[in-house]
Design a protein around this motif. Structure first.
Motif, mmCIF file in Angstrom:
data_model
loop_
_atom_site.group_PDB
_atom_site.id
_atom_site.type_symbol
_atom_site.label_atom_id
_atom_site.label_comp_id
_atom_site.label_asym_id
_atom_site.label_seq_id
_atom_site.Cartn_x
_atom_site.Cartn_y
_atom_site.Cartn_z
ATOM 1 N N ALA A 18 0.840 -1.190 0.000
ATOM 2 C CA ALA A 18 0.000 0.000 0.000
ATOM 3 C C ALA A 18 0.878 1.245 0.000
ATOM 4 C CB ALA A 18 -0.908 0.006 1.225
ATOM 5 N N THR A 19 0.466 2.276 -0.715
ATOM 6 C CA THR A 19 1.259 3.491 -0.831
ATOM 7 C C THR A 19 1.295 4.239 0.476
ATOM 8 O OG1 THR A 19 0.634 3.651 -3.150
ATOM 9 C CG2 THR A 19 1.534 5.611 -2.143
ATOM 10 N N GLY A 20 2.517 4.577 0.920
ATOM 11 C CA GLY A 20 2.666 5.388 2.126
ATOM 12 C C GLY A 20 2.155 4.741 3.380
ATOM 13 N N GLY A 21 2.121 3.422 3.437
ATOM 14 C CA GLY A 21 1.660 2.742 4.634
ATOM 15 C C GLY A 21 0.155 2.725 4.785
ATOM 16 N N ALA A 22 -0.581 3.245 3.815
ATOM 17 C CA ALA A 22 -2.044 3.236 3.869
ATOM 18 C C ALA A 22 -2.570 2.555 2.618
ATOM 19 C CB ALA A 22 -2.589 4.668 3.962
ATOM 20 N N GLY A 23 -3.852 2.379 2.577
ATOM 21 C CA GLY A 23 -4.439 1.782 1.400
ATOM 22 C C GLY A 23 -4.547 0.276 1.531
ATOM 23 N N VAL A 24 -4.953 -0.352 0.461
ATOM 24 C CA VAL A 24 -5.187 -1.787 0.426
ATOM 25 C C VAL A 24 -4.149 -2.431 -0.486
ATOM 26 C CG1 VAL A 24 -6.848 -3.591 -0.151
ATOM 27 C CG2 VAL A 24 -7.644 -1.411 0.800
ATOM 28 N N PRO A 25 -3.397 -3.437 -0.009
ATOM 29 C CA PRO A 25 -2.423 -4.107 -0.878
ATOM 30 C C PRO A 25 -3.109 -4.784 -2.053
ATOM 31 C CG PRO A 25 -2.016 -4.621 1.431
ATOM 32 C CD PRO A 25 -3.343 -3.921 1.367
ATOM 33 N N THR A 26 -2.433 -4.834 -3.164
ATOM 34 C CA THR A 26 -2.965 -5.422 -4.393
ATOM 35 C C THR A 26 -2.369 -6.804 -4.581
ATOM 36 O OG1 THR A 26 -3.135 -3.235 -5.374
ATOM 37 C CG2 THR A 26 -3.251 -5.111 -6.861
ATOM 38 N N VAL A 72 -8.797 1.701 -13.891
ATOM 39 C CA VAL A 72 -9.823 2.703 -14.183
ATOM 40 C C VAL A 72 -10.029 3.617 -12.982
ATOM 41 C CG1 VAL A 72 -12.271 3.015 -14.680
ATOM 42 C CG2 VAL A 72 -10.969 1.268 -15.902
ATOM 43 N N SER A 73 -10.060 3.041 -11.787
ATOM 44 C CA SER A 73 -10.240 3.852 -10.584
ATOM 45 C C SER A 73 -9.053 4.784 -10.363
ATOM 46 C CB SER A 73 -10.436 2.938 -9.375
ATOM 47 O OG SER A 73 -11.572 2.122 -9.534
ATOM 48 N N GLN A 74 -7.845 4.311 -10.668
ATOM 49 C CA GLN A 74 -6.662 5.154 -10.511
ATOM 50 C C GLN A 74 -6.699 6.349 -11.456
ATOM 51 O OE1 GLN A 74 -3.310 2.554 -11.076
ATOM 52 N NE2 GLN A 74 -3.333 1.810 -8.963
ATOM 53 N N VAL A 75 -7.098 6.129 -12.691
ATOM 54 C CA VAL A 75 -7.192 7.230 -13.655
ATOM 55 C C VAL A 75 -8.221 8.257 -13.191
ATOM 56 C CG1 VAL A 75 -7.848 7.836 -16.011
ATOM 57 C CG2 VAL A 75 -6.404 5.845 -15.599
ATOM 58 N N ALA A 76 -9.374 7.771 -12.711
ATOM 59 C CA ALA A 76 -10.406 8.690 -12.228
ATOM 60 C C ALA A 76 -9.919 9.468 -11.006
ATOM 61 C CB ALA A 76 -11.678 7.913 -11.901
ATOM 62 N N ALA A 77 -9.210 8.781 -10.100
ATOM 63 C CA ALA A 77 -8.716 9.460 -8.901
ATOM 64 C C ALA A 77 -7.642 10.485 -9.250
ATOM 65 C CB ALA A 77 -8.172 8.430 -7.911
ATOM 66 N N GLU A 78 -6.771 10.158 -10.197
ATOM 67 C CA GLU A 78 -5.752 11.121 -10.607
ATOM 68 C C GLU A 78 -6.378 12.346 -11.274
ATOM 69 O OE1 GLU A 78 -3.268 8.744 -13.029
ATOM 70 O OE2 GLU A 78 -2.291 7.703 -11.346
ATOM 71 N N GLY A 79 -7.459 12.140 -12.036
ATOM 72 C CA GLY A 79 -8.166 13.276 -12.618
ATOM 73 C C GLY A 79 -8.803 14.152 -11.559
ATOM 74 N N GLU A 80 -9.325 13.523 -10.500
ATOM 75 C CA GLU A 80 -9.925 14.296 -9.407
ATOM 76 C C GLU A 80 -8.857 15.095 -8.661
ATOM 77 O OE1 GLU A 80 -12.905 15.865 -7.091
ATOM 78 O OE2 GLU A 80 -13.017 14.702 -8.962
ATOM 79 N N VAL A 81 -7.664 14.527 -8.520
ATOM 80 C CA VAL A 81 -6.563 15.265 -7.887
ATOM 81 C C VAL A 81 -6.201 16.485 -8.722
ATOM 82 C CG1 VAL A 81 -4.124 15.157 -7.251
ATOM 83 C CG2 VAL A 81 -5.647 13.279 -6.636
ATOM 84 N N ALA A 99 -10.686 19.599 -0.263
ATOM 85 C CA ALA A 99 -11.044 18.707 -1.367
ATOM 86 C C ALA A 99 -9.802 18.087 -1.991
ATOM 87 C CB ALA A 99 -11.844 19.483 -2.413
ATOM 88 N N LEU A 100 -8.710 18.867 -2.088
ATOM 89 C CA LEU A 100 -7.464 18.329 -2.630
ATOM 90 C C LEU A 100 -6.898 17.247 -1.720
ATOM 91 C CD1 LEU A 100 -5.156 18.340 -4.662
ATOM 92 C CD2 LEU A 100 -4.145 20.268 -3.399
ATOM 93 N N ASP A 101 -6.925 17.479 -0.416
ATOM 94 C CA ASP A 101 -6.430 16.454 0.518
ATOM 95 C C ASP A 101 -7.247 15.174 0.411
ATOM 96 O OD1 ASP A 101 -4.525 18.232 1.386
ATOM 97 O OD2 ASP A 101 -5.693 18.904 3.142
ATOM 98 N N ALA A 102 -8.564 15.327 0.263
ATOM 99 C CA ALA A 102 -9.417 14.146 0.138
ATOM 100 C C ALA A 102 -9.128 13.400 -1.160
ATOM 101 C CB ALA A 102 -10.884 14.555 0.208
ATOM 102 N N ALA A 103 -8.926 14.136 -2.254
ATOM 103 C CA ALA A 103 -8.631 13.496 -3.530
ATOM 104 C C ALA A 103 -7.295 12.747 -3.482
ATOM 105 C CB ALA A 103 -8.610 14.544 -4.642
ATOM 106 N N ARG A 104 -6.308 13.345 -2.845
ATOM 107 C CA ARG A 104 -5.012 12.681 -2.729
ATOM 108 C C ARG A 104 -5.109 11.423 -1.862
ATOM 109 N NH1 ARG A 104 -1.323 18.163 -1.832
ATOM 110 N NH2 ARG A 104 -0.984 18.614 -4.070
ATOM 111 N N ALA A 105 -5.895 11.498 -0.786
ATOM 112 C CA ALA A 105 -6.067 10.322 0.069
ATOM 113 C C ALA A 105 -6.783 9.197 -0.667
ATOM 114 C CB ALA A 105 -6.835 10.703 1.332
ATOM 115 N N GLN A 106 -7.788 9.546 -1.468
ATOM 116 C CA GLN A 106 -8.471 8.527 -2.252
ATOM 117 C C GLN A 106 -7.548 7.885 -3.276
ATOM 118 O OE1 GLN A 106 -11.846 10.568 -3.883
ATOM 119 N NE2 GLN A 106 -12.945 10.658 -1.928
ATOM 120 N N ALA A 113 -4.298 7.574 -2.939
ATOM 121 C CA ALA A 113 -3.338 6.736 -2.199
ATOM 122 C C ALA A 113 -3.939 5.386 -1.839
ATOM 123 C CB ALA A 113 -2.873 7.463 -0.950
ATOM 124 N N LEU A 114 -5.243 5.336 -1.581
ATOM 125 C CA LEU A 114 -5.889 4.072 -1.259
ATOM 126 C C LEU A 114 -5.831 3.072 -2.400
ATOM 127 C CD1 LEU A 114 -9.062 5.331 0.636
ATOM 128 C CD2 LEU A 114 -7.081 4.159 1.618
#
Length: 332
Positions: A83-91, A102-111, A155-162, A164-165
């Protein structure tokens, strides 16, 4: 009329002499190895080797002695993406990589969108603040601009946290220098494991591979209620790209205390097609018999036995595999 020709009498002694001079054929050479059935177990053979055969096979023996190893719990695990930065869910291998991508692309766009909103909010606040200082604007307008800026930053902090997950990008998963190993452990066994010590990792089914230490890491709580297991995670150095995501590995988890018993080098152990563990015991001069054993644990190229041998028994180390081939008809 049939004519019979008789040899001269003088030639008969010569034939007798020639017949008497013929020598017997030389005896065949002794075979280098001889296998005899053991009376108490029909499926085992007693192997007798000549001195030359033992030298050719490189036979070396050791005597069984006492030993002790740290208590461990043998289990299996799966190599996963940390998981990135000690958080998130391992893949892991069960993850849907297409959906994650797809989720990563959407999250990066939100950031990116949130970053643009922060830049606009900063400009609006600076303008409102400058107007207040010049006594051309209202304090309320500046306060509203400050609130809009704080909202944009949240909102930026929330987008970055999402983002990272969702872990590292799919493209970079195969180039990570550090991977995690997810180890499911029964809930009743978790308390017996020393969580602060490293675990030993090796490829599943490859006992000859060099073990690799993996340090414990903190990860989000993960468990399986159906199987009653709790997931433990360990960080594995993979700069040499020896392990791949989704690979199953053998894991030795450290427990408290040590176990004493009879110790034998792992090089002396041979395994049959059914997974049975054997050693070749020297029962007499130039004779060897395959004997079944049970291994309790393995550490540092030594195996601790639970049964099968007694103290002082002499077993083959170098050349055990060659004896195995000799017994089953594979010459060396």
């Amino acid at each position: 009329m049939t004519h019979i020709r008789c040899l001269p009498i003088a030639t008969l002694p010569l034939l007798a002499v020639l017949t008497g001079c013929s020598s017997d054929p030389a005896p065949p050479p002794a075979p280098p190895a001889k296998a005899e059935a053991v009376a108490h177990e029909s499926d085992l053979l007693k192997i007798t080797l000549t001195t030359q055969a033992q030298q050719r096979l490189g036979i070396r023996t050791v005597r069984i002695g006492d030993g002790s190893v740290a208590q461990i719990r043998e289990t299996s695990g799966e190599v996963v993406v940390p998981a990135t930065g000690g958080a998130g869910v391992p893949t892991g291998s069960t993850s849907n990589l297409a959906q994650i991508g797809v989720s990563q692309v959407a999250a990066e766009g939100e950031v990116a969108r949130a970053q643009a909103q922060v830049r606009l909010a900063v400009i609006a606040y600076n303008r409102a603040d400058a107007l207040v200082r010049e006594e051309a604007g209202s304090v309320r307008g500046r306060d509203e601009a400050a609130a809009a800026l704080a909202t944009a930053r949240a909102a930026l902090d929330a987008a970055r946290a999402q983002r990272a997950l969702l872990g590292p990008s799919i493209a970079s998963m195969s180039n990570l220098s550090t991977l995690w190993v997810r180890v499911p452990v029964f809930g009743t066994d978790v308390s017996a494991i020393e969580r602060g010590r490293t675990a030993t990792i090796r490829p599943l089914g490859d006992d000859r591979a060099a073990p690799r230490a993996a340090r414990p890491v903190q990860a989000p709580p993960s468990a399986n209620a159906v199987t009653g297991t709790v997931d433990l995670f360990f960080a594995l150095d993979n700069r040499d790209r020896a392990y791949r995501v989704g690979q199953r590995v053998s894991v030795a988890l450290p427990l408290g205390g040590k176990t004493d018993g009879l110790s034998v080098p792992t090089a002396a152990i041979v395994r049959d097609i059914y997974g049975g563990e054997w050693v070749y015991r020297k029962t007499g001069p130039d004779t060897y018999v395959r004997q079944r054993i049970e291994v309790a644990s393995v550490a540092d190229s030594r195996a601790l036995l639970s049964r099968g041998l007694e103290r002082g028994a002499e077993v083959v180390t170098d050349g055990a595999a060659e004896l195995f081939g000799t017994e089953f008809g594979t010459p060396h």
